[in-house]
Write a protein that holds these residues in place. Structure first.
Motif, PDB file in Angstrom:
ATOM      1  N   ILE A 169      10.776  25.551  -4.108  1.00  0.00           N
ATOM      2  CA  ILE A 169      11.220  26.835  -4.668  1.00  0.00           C
ATOM      3  C   ILE A 169      10.749  27.011  -6.106  1.00  0.00           C
ATOM      4  O   ILE A 169      10.542  28.132  -6.575  1.00  0.00           O
ATOM      5  CB  ILE A 169      12.755  26.975  -4.571  1.00  0.00           C
ATOM      6  CG1 ILE A 169      13.147  28.457  -4.703  1.00  0.00           C
ATOM      7  CG2 ILE A 169      13.468  26.113  -5.602  1.00  0.00           C
ATOM      8  CD1 ILE A 169      14.605  28.732  -4.390  1.00  0.00           C
ATOM      9  N   VAL A 170      10.540  25.898  -6.809  1.00  0.00           N
ATOM     10  CA  VAL A 170      10.006  25.994  -8.165  1.00  0.00           C
ATOM     11  C   VAL A 170       8.548  26.457  -8.133  1.00  0.00           C
ATOM     12  O   VAL A 170       8.116  27.261  -8.967  1.00  0.00           O
ATOM     13  CB  VAL A 170      10.146  24.636  -8.886  1.00  0.00           C
ATOM     14  CG1 VAL A 170       9.230  24.559 -10.091  1.00  0.00           C
ATOM     15  CG2 VAL A 170      11.590  24.432  -9.327  1.00  0.00           C
ATOM     16  N   ARG A 171       7.791  25.960  -7.150  1.00  0.00           N
ATOM     17  CA  ARG A 171       6.380  26.348  -7.056  1.00  0.00           C
ATOM     18  C   ARG A 171       6.172  27.661  -6.307  1.00  0.00           C
ATOM     19  O   ARG A 171       5.142  28.308  -6.462  1.00  0.00           O
ATOM     20  CB  ARG A 171       5.572  25.236  -6.389  1.00  0.00           C
ATOM     21  CG  ARG A 171       5.425  23.997  -7.255  1.00  0.00           C
ATOM     22  CD  ARG A 171       4.508  22.947  -6.665  1.00  0.00           C
ATOM     23  NE  ARG A 171       5.071  22.335  -5.473  1.00  0.00           N
ATOM     24  CZ  ARG A 171       4.660  22.590  -4.240  1.00  0.00           C
ATOM     25  NH1 ARG A 171       3.684  23.441  -4.025  1.00  0.00           N
ATOM     26  NH2 ARG A 171       5.207  21.997  -3.201  1.00  0.00           N
ATOM     27  N   HIS A 172       7.165  28.049  -5.479  1.00  0.00           N
ATOM     28  CA  HIS A 172       7.104  29.311  -4.736  1.00  0.00           C
ATOM     29  C   HIS A 172       8.413  30.054  -4.956  1.00  0.00           C
ATOM     30  O   HIS A 172       9.238  30.137  -4.042  1.00  0.00           O
ATOM     31  CB  HIS A 172       6.876  29.056  -3.245  1.00  0.00           C
ATOM     32  CG  HIS A 172       5.655  28.235  -2.951  1.00  0.00           C
ATOM     33  ND1 HIS A 172       4.388  28.768  -2.940  1.00  0.00           N
ATOM     34  CD2 HIS A 172       5.511  26.917  -2.671  1.00  0.00           C
ATOM     35  CE1 HIS A 172       3.513  27.815  -2.653  1.00  0.00           C
ATOM     36  NE2 HIS A 172       4.175  26.687  -2.503  1.00  0.00           N
ATOM     37  N   PRO A 173       8.643  30.584  -6.141  1.00  0.00           N
ATOM     38  CA  PRO A 173       9.960  31.145  -6.475  1.00  0.00           C
ATOM     39  C   PRO A 173      10.267  32.414  -5.694  1.00  0.00           C
ATOM     40  O   PRO A 173       9.361  33.157  -5.294  1.00  0.00           O
ATOM     41  CB  PRO A 173       9.849  31.444  -7.973  1.00  0.00           C
ATOM     42  CG  PRO A 173       8.393  31.605  -8.221  1.00  0.00           C
ATOM     43  CD  PRO A 173       7.700  30.671  -7.274  1.00  0.00           C
TER      44      PRO A 173
END
Length: 953
Positions: A169-173
């Motif tokens: 989720i950090v890389r694909h928010p």
């Protein structure tokens, strides 16, 4: 969430960071609170809840637990599941039934009302990737337009699946207003957790929660505590708020006589309880992080009324705090004190009583497994069955948890003749689960243990285990070890031509192909028949699938095509379950079909093999299949689909932690993004692929270097890109690239030489491309006249136009629509240089249509500019723009998304330094972008940029 928080003292800087993190109007934020046990992280999170409520945000809070670290996604379930009960219809409507069923495997609140169990159809690591995407979409739904603050406490105890989701989720928010706040202890956190804030970039912020100062401690204690005692408490606690509070509770004890650890202080606090309350506290600590009175009563062996009375006492003493109809210790350290205060043997009995109760009420194996593993006795077949059932039920969502429970089952299983077969089967499952979860080294070690246990004359199973082990060695970038293992097993077999030896020889063929040792691969294949009576179903297909690639590499195109057609016929005649064991061989057929220009066949076989890989959990094969499919789609010019497929392959490779598979996947992301006109993303992917430092001397390492070079050329860095392409081809001394890629490389080098005005060099590269041409592979023959067209443009544009037109026709017939469009663009430019404006318009219009269909936005924009020069009215392509981007203006100007962003800031009057600060880039990068912008817009000043932007359609 803890209730009744103590007054907050100090922490002004941290409070400022919390307020800043709530600025989620422009999208996702990631906040971490990092500090030692008892430092006050949870107290600050309570303050965040208050601040979020004042802003009107929905706030959801979950906590990971020390004694339930293996439970899959426990912190997320704790945070979301109760809320999902009331939002189930909204979530199902937003994410769709299929994704909701996937999420129901994690969140009980989303289970179907009929209670039916959804069968697992994807057992690969990419099932987790799809779960993560569905979970991200669900979080977006819960955020709505008002915003969501999702708090995860004690994340250092979270399971691996939760860690992987945080990384995802950090890389694909999510697109909506979401703040994800995570608190953890740095000394107990895995390295990947500490790296998340950096991965979040400007959307991430870390708050370090340190000790209170002496003045703050005095304020915290209040006037009731004397200054002398307050100073002693400060020195004893070190300014740690929780330790301080625990010490202060012992107001009847001299600080100097206190036990040396806070856990001992907490045990003293527990000793002041009644005996029943002590026993219920211990039972609750064994039960769960958030416990139910009924379960605590069972574990404590007291009537439920007595347990409720004891819980009242625990609440009154602030040992536990109420949360709905359940209860939670005020702090994890209090739970640990209660847990460790119980005798070890009594804890085993308490776990056993809870496990028996859960079985009696029909709880699923996943719920029982935690208590069974702590109480099951050696030889307890019921306990083994529960653990195996739990492991098999979570393999898709949480393979690391599955592996944990498989190992627990093995510890309880006797190693005797009666159980030997079951142990061997479980070991194979364990090796698979470890491999799928990214623990390739552990999976390899388990497979080696299986080889140690298998009888020497059990050739069939030893061959299967050795082959799996060799595959994992390969994923670990240990090809020499893989080859040595295969040769060792083969040397043990009395009959090297036996059916049991064939799978090992097939793996040797694959290893030789990876090393570009095609003669060795062919030599092994020559010793293998096409079929035999004692072969198991599917083996003949696998052998046939390996034959095309060595023939192709040896320049025997006709033989390779014949082999590919024969393999296609065999594949069509067998069911999927006959292919599951041989997918690595099928993958070689698919890659060979790409090299032969049989793209339709390749896609059909890639899709079928990928479906089998998903169903059987063969992630290390699936990522390769997806990368290959992306490669075929790039060659055909289906760029959006290629990019999505390649990115899915990247996610799977990252979950596997396989350098080899990641390089395969990143290479295709690089090519797809580059031809789509996304230069920054392409070069970033290409550089990561090259700099992973794996694959040296093998074909996939060379392809990664080629892709990076192509991306550099496409971005306008011709000389640097040409040098990178030449390096990837080993300067044609002993190239490892396939014939088709070498031909394309010659065309790229001819283009670069022509751009430098080196007509002789361009003709030399065109001649080399012609020398590589094989009439038996017509899909690539069009590359030769295209290379020649580059070389001819400077001195004979009419001849160049004719060559490019011929190339376009040939490439189109070979299903290479993107390259056909490129040839039409060259033809149009050459016609224009020859003064043939009508022909130029026709060629450029056809090129623009081809680029529009392929999703090649950069090339489409370049073609549109040339058409405008000819007086043709054009508009931006609908298919070329991406959601959220200014597609029309971008296409019309020919700028990449980042270049358009820079141009807009230039038009606003910002300096390079100011733009660099605004976009978090270096000034040098801004200067590079500006140089390209000047070239593309055909202006020479910042004023010209502003003027061009104002004129855009």
């Amino acid at each position: 969430m803890n209730g009744s928080p103590s007054p907050l003292v100090g922490r002004q800087e941290a409070l400022g960071a919390l307020r800043g993190a709530l600025g989620i109007g422009d999208g996702f934020r990631f906040l971490t609170l990092v500090g030692d046990p008892g430092a006050g992280k949870t107290r600050l999170l309570s303050e965040l809840v208050t601040l979020a409520g004042q802003e009107g945000f929905t706030t959801l809070w979950g906590r990971a637990a020390e004694y339930e670290q293996v439970l899959p996604y426990s912190a997320l379930v704790d945070a979301l599941d109760d809320h999902l009960h009331s939002r189930r219809a909204d979530v199902v409507g937003a994410v769709g039934t299929a994704q909701a069923e996937m999420l129901a495997g994690v969140f009980p609140a989303l289970a179907s009302e009929e209670g039916r169990e959804v069968p697992i159809t994807d057992r690969s690591s990419l099932a987790r990737y799809r779960l993560f995407r569905a979970l991200r979409e669900m979080i977006d739904t819960l955020a709505g337009t008002t915003g969501l603050v999702l708090i995860l406490d004690d994340v250092h105890w979270a399971d691996e699946g939760s860690m992987e989701f945080l990384d995802h989720i950090v890389r694909h928010p999510p697109a909506g207003p979401v703040l994800l706040a995570a608190a953890y202890r740095p000394a107990q956190a895995p390295p990947r957790l500490a790296m998340l804030v950096g991965a979040a970039g400007q959307r991430g912020h870390e708050v370090v929660v340190g000790p209170l100062s002496q003045a703050e401690v005095e304020q915290f204690l209040g006037d009731e505590i004397s200054r002398v005692r307050g100073r002693a408490l400060y020195e004893a606690s070190g300014g740690n708020p929780f330790y301080l509070e625990a010490l202060a509770r012992m107001d009847h004890t001299d600080v100097g006589e206190l036990p040396p650890t806070v856990l001992a202080v907490l045990r003293v606090e527990l000793e002041h309880l009644s005996s029943t309350a002590q026993r219920v506290a211990q039972a609750a600590a064994v039960s769960a992080d958030e416990f139910e009175p009924a379960i605590a009563a069972v574990a404590a062996e007291v009537p439920q009324d007595a347990a409720l009375g004891a819980i009242d006492e625990l609440v009154e003493r602030d040992i536990v705090r109420a949360r709905g109809g359940r209860f939670r210790f005020r702090h994890p350290l209090v739970r640990r004190a209660a847990y460790e205060s119980a005798a070890a043997g009594w804890r085993v009995g308490a776990h056993a009583r809870i496990a028996a109760h859960l079985a009696e009420v029909g709880a699923p194996p996943v719920v029982q497994a935690h208590h069974v593993q702590h109480s099951g006795a050696f030889g307890d077949t019921h306990a083994v069955g529960v653990l195996l059932a739990a492991a098999r039920s979570v393999i898709a969502q949480a393979p690391s948890t599955s592996a944990h429970w498989l190992q627990a089952a093995l510890r309880l299983m006797p190693d005797d003749l009666a159980t030997r077969e079951e142990r061997l089967a479980v070991l194979m499952e364990l090796s698979w689960a470890q491999g799928v979860s990214g623990r390739l080294a552990e999976g390899r070690d388990t497979a080696r243990e299986l080889l140690r246990l298998l009888p020497y004359d059990d050739y069939a199973r030893r061959g299967r285990a050795a082959r799996v082990c060799a595959l994992m060695e390969r994923q670990l970038d240990r090809p020499q070890e893989a080859r040595a293992l295969l040769l060792d097993e083969l040397s043990r077999m009395p009959n090297p031509r036996a059916a049991a030896a064939v799978p090992l020889r097939m793996r040797l063929v694959a290893e030789s192909l990876m090393r570009v040792d095609f003669r060795a691969a062919q030599a092994v294949l020559d010793l293998m028949p096409d079929a035999a009576d004692d072969w198991e179903p599917g083996l003949a297909v696998a052998v046939a699938a390996l034959r095309p690639m060595p023939a192709y590499a040896a320049g025997r195109a006709a033989d390779a095509l014949t082999y590919a057609q024969a393999a296609d016929r065999l594949l069509a005649a067998v069911p999927d379950d006959h292919l599951a064991e041989w997918l690595d061989a099928i993958a070689w057929l698919c890659w060979a079909e790409i090299n032969l220009g049989r793209y339709g066949d390749a896609l059909r076989h890639f899709d079928r093999a990928a479906g089998v890989a998903r169903a059987t959990g063969q992630s290390y094969i699936l990522t390769n299949l997806l990368a290959g499919k992306a490669r075929a789609l790039v060659m055909m010019g289906r760029l959006p689909q290629a990019r999505a497929t390649a990115e899915e392959s990247v996610e799977g490779a990252r979950l596997l932690d396989s350098g080899q598979q990641l390089v395969f996947a990143l290479t295709q992301v690089c090519l797809a993004a580059s031809w789509a006109g996304e230069d920054d993303a392409a070069i970033l992917a290409g550089e990561e692929a090259v700099h992973r430092g794996v694959g040296g001397g093998e074909v996939w390492g060379a392809i990664a270097r080629y892709a990076r070079g192509q991306a550099l050329v496409n971005s306008g860095r011709l000389d640097e890109g040409a040098e990178a392409v030449l390096d990837a081809c080993d300067r044609f001394d002993s190239p490892r690239l396939d014939r088709a890629t070498l031909m394309v490389s010659c065309e790229v080098l001819a283009q670069a030489a022509a751009a430098r005005g080196d007509e002789a060099g361009a003709m030399a590269w065109a001649a080399r491309a012609a020398a590589l041409d094989d009439p038996g592979l017509p899909a690539f023959s069009g590359t030769v006249p295209l290379a020649r067209a580059h070389a001819l443009r400077g001195k004979d544009p009419a001849a160049a136009a004719a060559a490019a037109t011929q190339a376009a026709r040939m490439l189109s017939e070979g299903q290479r629509d993107l390259d056909a469009g490129r040839a039409l663009l060259v033809a149009g430019l050459a016609h224009l240089e020859a003064g043939e404006r009508s022909l130029a318009r026709d060629s450029l219009r056809s090129a623009a249509a081809a680029f529009d269909a392929c999703g090649a936005r950069g090339l489409k924009a370049q073609t549109d500019r040339e058409l405008r020069r000819l007086g043709v009215r054009v508009s931006g392509s609908a298919s070329g723009s991406q959601p959220g981007q200014q597609g029309r203006g971008q296409d019309a100007l020919g700028l990449s998304p980042r270049e358009l962003q820079v141009a807009q800031l230039v038009a606003e009057g910002l300096t390079n330094q100011q733009i660099a600060q605004r976009l978090f880039l270096s000034v040098r990068t801004i200067e590079t972008h500006l140089s390209r912008i000047f070239t593309k817009l055909e202006v020479s000043s910042r004023v010209g940029v502003a003027t061009a932007l104002n004129r855009r359609p």
